[in-house]
Every structure is written in structure tokens, then in C-alpha cells.
Scaffold this active site. Structure first.
Site, PDB file in Angstrom:
ATOM      1  N   TYR A  31       8.355  -3.524  -1.468  1.00  0.00           N
ATOM      2  CA  TYR A  31       7.088  -4.127  -1.066  1.00  0.00           C
ATOM      3  C   TYR A  31       6.114  -4.191  -2.229  1.00  0.00           C
ATOM      4  O   TYR A  31       6.334  -3.594  -3.278  1.00  0.00           O
ATOM      5  CB  TYR A  31       6.473  -3.342   0.104  1.00  0.00           C
ATOM      6  CG  TYR A  31       5.837  -2.032  -0.296  1.00  0.00           C
ATOM      7  CD1 TYR A  31       6.612  -0.928  -0.625  1.00  0.00           C
ATOM      8  CD2 TYR A  31       4.452  -1.895  -0.363  1.00  0.00           C
ATOM      9  CE1 TYR A  31       6.024   0.265  -1.004  1.00  0.00           C
ATOM     10  CE2 TYR A  31       3.853  -0.700  -0.747  1.00  0.00           C
ATOM     11  CZ  TYR A  31       4.645   0.377  -1.066  1.00  0.00           C
ATOM     12  OH  TYR A  31       4.072   1.555  -1.461  1.00  0.00           O
ATOM     13  N   ARG A  50       7.261  -7.332 -10.444  1.00  0.00           N
ATOM     14  CA  ARG A  50       7.716  -6.006 -10.016  1.00  0.00           C
ATOM     15  C   ARG A  50       8.482  -6.089  -8.698  1.00  0.00           C
ATOM     16  O   ARG A  50       9.458  -5.368  -8.489  1.00  0.00           O
ATOM     17  CB  ARG A  50       6.536  -5.040  -9.914  1.00  0.00           C
ATOM     18  CG  ARG A  50       6.989  -3.607  -9.663  1.00  0.00           C
ATOM     19  CD  ARG A  50       5.844  -2.614  -9.747  1.00  0.00           C
ATOM     20  NE  ARG A  50       4.848  -2.829  -8.710  1.00  0.00           N
ATOM     21  CZ  ARG A  50       3.693  -2.171  -8.631  1.00  0.00           C
ATOM     22  NH1 ARG A  50       3.391  -1.255  -9.540  1.00  0.00           N
ATOM     23  NH2 ARG A  50       2.837  -2.416  -7.662  1.00  0.00           N
ATOM     24  N   ARG A  98      23.578  -1.766  12.841  1.00  0.00           N
ATOM     25  CA  ARG A  98      23.368  -0.615  11.949  1.00  0.00           C
ATOM     26  C   ARG A  98      24.657  -0.070  11.340  1.00  0.00           C
ATOM     27  O   ARG A  98      25.514   0.478  12.040  1.00  0.00           O
ATOM     28  CB  ARG A  98      22.652   0.490  12.731  1.00  0.00           C
ATOM     29  CG  ARG A  98      22.246   1.674  11.867  1.00  0.00           C
ATOM     30  CD  ARG A  98      21.494   2.726  12.689  1.00  0.00           C
ATOM     31  NE  ARG A  98      21.063   3.829  11.846  1.00  0.00           N
ATOM     32  CZ  ARG A  98      21.832   4.846  11.480  1.00  0.00           C
ATOM     33  NH1 ARG A  98      23.079   4.921  11.911  1.00  0.00           N
ATOM     34  NH2 ARG A  98      21.349   5.800  10.706  1.00  0.00           N
ATOM     35  N   HIS A 100      25.430   1.949   7.321  1.00  0.00           N
ATOM     36  CA  HIS A 100      24.737   2.333   6.091  1.00  0.00           C
ATOM     37  C   HIS A 100      25.028   1.346   4.963  1.00  0.00           C
ATOM     38  O   HIS A 100      24.127   0.964   4.230  1.00  0.00           O
ATOM     39  CB  HIS A 100      25.146   3.743   5.648  1.00  0.00           C
ATOM     40  CG  HIS A 100      24.479   4.831   6.447  1.00  0.00           C
ATOM     41  ND1 HIS A 100      24.710   5.010   7.790  1.00  0.00           N
ATOM     42  CD2 HIS A 100      23.587   5.775   6.079  1.00  0.00           C
ATOM     43  CE1 HIS A 100      23.986   6.026   8.210  1.00  0.00           C
ATOM     44  NE2 HIS A 100      23.288   6.514   7.192  1.00  0.00           N
ATOM     45  N   LYS A 145       9.641   0.292  -5.960  1.00  0.00           N
ATOM     46  CA  LYS A 145       8.591   0.281  -4.931  1.00  0.00           C
ATOM     47  C   LYS A 145       9.276   0.061  -3.581  1.00  0.00           C
ATOM     48  O   LYS A 145       9.255  -1.031  -3.009  1.00  0.00           O
ATOM     49  CB  LYS A 145       7.535  -0.781  -5.237  1.00  0.00           C
ATOM     50  CG  LYS A 145       6.207  -0.498  -4.538  1.00  0.00           C
ATOM     51  CD  LYS A 145       5.057  -1.151  -5.250  1.00  0.00           C
ATOM     52  CE  LYS A 145       3.752  -1.059  -4.489  1.00  0.00           C
ATOM     53  NZ  LYS A 145       3.322   0.274  -4.098  1.00  0.00           N
ATOM     54  N   GLU A 177       2.719  11.867 -10.429  1.00  0.00           N
ATOM     55  CA  GLU A 177       1.742  10.832 -10.057  1.00  0.00           C
ATOM     56  C   GLU A 177       1.103  11.246  -8.727  1.00  0.00           C
ATOM     57  O   GLU A 177       1.237  12.380  -8.313  1.00  0.00           O
ATOM     58  CB  GLU A 177       2.419   9.462  -9.971  1.00  0.00           C
ATOM     59  CG  GLU A 177       3.558   9.388  -8.976  1.00  0.00           C
ATOM     60  CD  GLU A 177       4.199   8.009  -8.849  1.00  0.00           C
ATOM     61  OE1 GLU A 177       3.574   6.998  -9.211  1.00  0.00           O
ATOM     62  OE2 GLU A 177       5.333   7.949  -8.336  1.00  0.00           O
ATOM     63  N   LEU A 201       6.108   5.413 -10.313  1.00  0.00           N
ATOM     64  CA  LEU A 201       6.031   3.958 -10.205  1.00  0.00           C
ATOM     65  C   LEU A 201       5.199   3.458 -11.391  1.00  0.00           C
ATOM     66  O   LEU A 201       4.129   4.015 -11.678  1.00  0.00           O
ATOM     67  CB  LEU A 201       5.358   3.532  -8.892  1.00  0.00           C
ATOM     68  CG  LEU A 201       5.338   2.013  -8.726  1.00  0.00           C
ATOM     69  CD1 LEU A 201       6.716   1.501  -8.315  1.00  0.00           C
ATOM     70  CD2 LEU A 201       4.298   1.577  -7.715  1.00  0.00           C
TER      71      LEU A 201
HETATM   72  N1  DCS Z   1       2.424   5.222  -7.549  1.00  0.00           N
HETATM   73  C1  DCS Z   1       2.872   5.015  -6.292  1.00  0.00           C
HETATM   74  C2  DCS Z   1       3.859   5.961  -5.722  1.00  0.00           C
HETATM   75  C3  DCS Z   1       2.390   3.922  -5.551  1.00  0.00           C
HETATM   76  O1  DCS Z   1       2.827   3.714  -4.299  1.00  0.00           O
HETATM   77  C4  DCS Z   1       1.425   3.057  -6.129  1.00  0.00           C
HETATM   78  C5  DCS Z   1       0.883   1.856  -5.398  1.00  0.00           C
HETATM   79  C6  DCS Z   1       0.984   3.325  -7.440  1.00  0.00           C
HETATM   80  C7  DCS Z   1       1.524   4.414  -8.128  1.00  0.00           C
HETATM   81  C8  DCS Z   1      -0.039   2.453  -8.127  1.00  0.00           C
HETATM   82  O2  DCS Z   1       0.514   1.186  -8.417  1.00  0.00           O
HETATM   83  P1  DCS Z   1      -0.394  -0.117  -8.526  1.00  0.00           P
HETATM   84  O3  DCS Z   1      -1.425   0.172  -9.555  1.00  0.00           O
HETATM   85  O4  DCS Z   1       0.566  -1.167  -8.971  1.00  0.00           O
HETATM   86  O5  DCS Z   1      -0.982  -0.373  -7.187  1.00  0.00           O
HETATM   87  N2  DCS Z   1       0.737   1.986  -4.021  1.00  0.00           N
HETATM   88  C9  DCS Z   1       0.311   0.843  -3.230  1.00  0.00           C
HETATM   89  C10 DCS Z   1       0.289   1.181  -1.798  1.00  0.00           C
HETATM   90  O6  DCS Z   1       1.239   1.613  -1.204  1.00  0.00           O
HETATM   91  N3  DCS Z   1      -0.900   0.941  -1.312  1.00  0.00           N
HETATM   92  O7  DCS Z   1      -1.772   0.491  -2.262  1.00  0.00           O
HETATM   93  C11 DCS Z   1      -1.100   0.416  -3.499  1.00  0.00           C
END
Ligand code: DCS
Length: 284
Positions: A31, A50, A98, A100, A145, A177, A201
Site C-alpha cells: 500500500y 515505491r 484460501r 498459502h 510497505k 524506526e 521502510l
Molecule cells: N516507516 C513505516 C513503518 C511506515 O509505515 C511509514 C509510513 C514510514 C516509515 C514513513 O514513510 P513515508 O515518509 O513514506 O510516509 N506509514 C504510512 C502509514 O501507514 N500511514 O501514513 C504513512
């Protein structure tokens, strides 16, 4: 509200999703969240690149071109009259009984998207927020993502129950993070953040901020730091599409620096705001 599903624009109350969708069974999909400022998508190329990169990493083919999906996003903004908010777009491996393993024969991936109006979190951006440290129990492909977000969901909930809007994740004491953000510390004028690897990410806002540091001649070290080192930082902040540059004023109840938004953090916020599409753009 008008949604996009599987090649069509549909009213939310008419939208139908199969119980056999692999997103539902397995979180088998990817996503993006893309910000809309003053009717314009921000860093849209980077987000769509991405999205396709994440899909390739899970061996999934998206049945649309990048340009077609950009057009879908723009249409959602237009028909829903979104001027400030964001687009959510997800792609699942499709609908199939379903099992896997991947569907055999293959089925088409399902793209779903919507647009919502949302305010910038200006109050928190001024006052800063507190975060809670949480063990990073996620899988080892955090560079994807993925829709499979249980590790992030549990971390965010743990932080929320402690009165914090975000969790600072660490693996054996090393900060990776946030649950949905990238983390940065500032010590003696140098910005520190975890390097790009399978453990984080590669945030698009992270990238924007690192470019701003270059412009502002703020030195950056992309090296992992520990939670113990995080407590000793002069300033701290996190970034994401929706949080932008968010000052962190306390970790686990311990104040960072003077417990207020830091000077360099503010400088980066101002530089970030200057990059946002302005309502006056092109009008004078
Ligand atoms: N790390 C993780 C685990 C994330 O899910 C996200 C974004 C980021 C870092 C930051 O990435 P961006 O700067 O590209 O947004 N998460 C999105 C979400 O799930 N909601 O808002 C942003």
C-alpha cells in the site's frame, strides 16, 4: 465518497470486496499513503515508484501502469473534492480460495483506493509529542510497505495506552524506526538516522528531510543509534507522509534536550513547509 476498486469508480456503499481477497486472509499486498496539499499530490512519483517496488519484492504484478494509477489518484481528489488530505491505495494479490501459496492459475491483483480530507497536525508539530519505546518484533522485510502490519499495530497500541501517539521501535536496544514513521536524533548539530536496510521502510518524507539537511548544510550520519543514545540527543523528531516533521519532546517520560521543540527541528519544519504546494502558486 467515491472509491476506486478493480478498475471502477464506485460509491462507498456500493463497494464490494470478496471474502476470498488475499489481503483479507493474509495481508498479502502492499500500500501507499500519499499527501494532498492544495489539490496537489506531494512527491507522487516517489510514492508510485515505491508501490511498484514493494509489489515486485513480493512477486506481485500490478495490472495498471504507474501513469494509470496516478490518473486514478488525481480523479479521486477531483470527484471527492479533496483539497488537503491524503490518498490511500492498496494492491492485494487478488481473490482466490484460501491457500498459502500464490493462486494457481494466477488471478489479477486488486487495486483499491480512496481519498480523505485531513488536517495537518499543526498543534503537535509546534508542541512536540512524547513517544514510548517498544520492542521491534516485526519481520525482517520492513523495507516492503506490506499490508501485513500486526507488528506495527501492536506497537502503536502499546504506545497509545501509555498516552503516546507513536512508538519508537528498537531491536535489542538499537533504534530502527517508528511504528509508521522514521526516527531521527540530533546531537551537536548532526542529524542521525537508521540507514536504509531491510529493517526500516525507506520513507519518502525521510528522503525529503535528508535533502533539506543538505540544502541547509546540516550534517547527516545515516548510522543506527541505540535507545540509550536517543535519550542523550539534543533534539529528536520523526517523519512520515501524514506527520511531516514531528518533534519528539520525551521518550519513555524522559525529556529530550530542554523538553521542547528543538531549533534545528523547527528549521527543518519551516524548510519542509516551504516545499509544500502553495495555494498562491501560479496565481501571482
Ligand atoms: N516507516 C513505516 C513503518 C511506515 O509505515 C511509514 C509510513 C514510514 C516509515 C514513513 O514513510 P513515508 O515518509 O513514506 O510516509 N506509514 C504510512 C502509514 O501507514 N500511514 O501514513 C504513512
Amino acid at each position: 465518497m467515491i472509491y476506486f476498486i478493480d478498475g471502477h469508480f464506485t460509491r462507498r456503499d456500493e463497494l464490494r470486496i470478496s471474502i476470498d481477497d488475499r489481503g483479507y486472509y493474509f495481508g498479502d499486498g502492499v500500500y501507499e499513503v500519499i499527501k494532498v496539499y492544495n489539490d496537489e499530490l506531494f512527491t507522487l512519483k516517489e510514492h508510485f515508484q515505491r508501490l511498484f517496488a514493494s509489489a515486485a519484492k513480493i512477486k506481485m504484478t500490478i495490472p495498471f501502469s504507474e501513469q494509470q494509477l496516478i490518473d486514478v489518484a488525481k480523479e479521486l481528489i477531483k470527484v471527492n473534492k479533496i483539497s488537503n488530505g491524503h490518498i490511500y491505495m492498496q494492491v492485494t494479490r487478488g481473490s482466490s480460495p484460501r491457500t498459502h501459496h500464490f493462486p494457481d492459475p494466477a488471478v489479477s491483483a486488486v487495486v483499491t483506493a480512496y481519498a480523505v480530507e485531513a488536517e495537518r497536525p499543526v498543534e503537535d508539530m509546534e508542541n512536540g509529542v512524547a513517544v514510548k519505546s517498544v520492542d521491534d518484533i516485526r519481520w525482517l522485510r520492513c523495507d516492503i510497505k506490506s499490508l501485513n502490519l500486526l507488528g506495527s499495530v501492536l506497537a502503536k497500541q502499546e504506545a497509545r495506552e501509555a498516552g503516546c501517539p507513536e512508538a519508537i521501535l528498537h531491536r535489542d536496544g538499537v533504534v530502527t524506526e517508528g511504528s509508521s514513521t522514521n526516527m531521527f536524533g540530533i546531537k551537536d548539530g548532526v542529524v542521525y538516522t537508521h540507514p536504509v536496510s531491510n529493517l526500516i521502510l525507506e520513507g519518502i518524507t525521510r528522503h525529503v528531510v535528508l535533502d533539506l539537511c543538505k540544502d541547509l548544510e546540516i550534517p547527516v550520519v545515516e548510522e543506527a543509534f541505540t535507545l540509550d543514545e536517543a535519550f542523550e540527543m539534543d533534539e529528536f523528531f520523526y517523519t512520515s507522509t501524514t506527520a511531516e516533521v514531528m518533534p519528539v519532546t520525551a521518550i519513555d517520560g524522559i525529556a529530550i534536550g530542554n523538553g521542547k521543540r528543538g531549533r534545528l527541528t523547527k528549521k527543518l519544519q519551516d524548510a519542509f513547509s516551504a516545499k509544500i504546494p502553495s495555494p498562491l502558486k501560479g496565481s501571482i
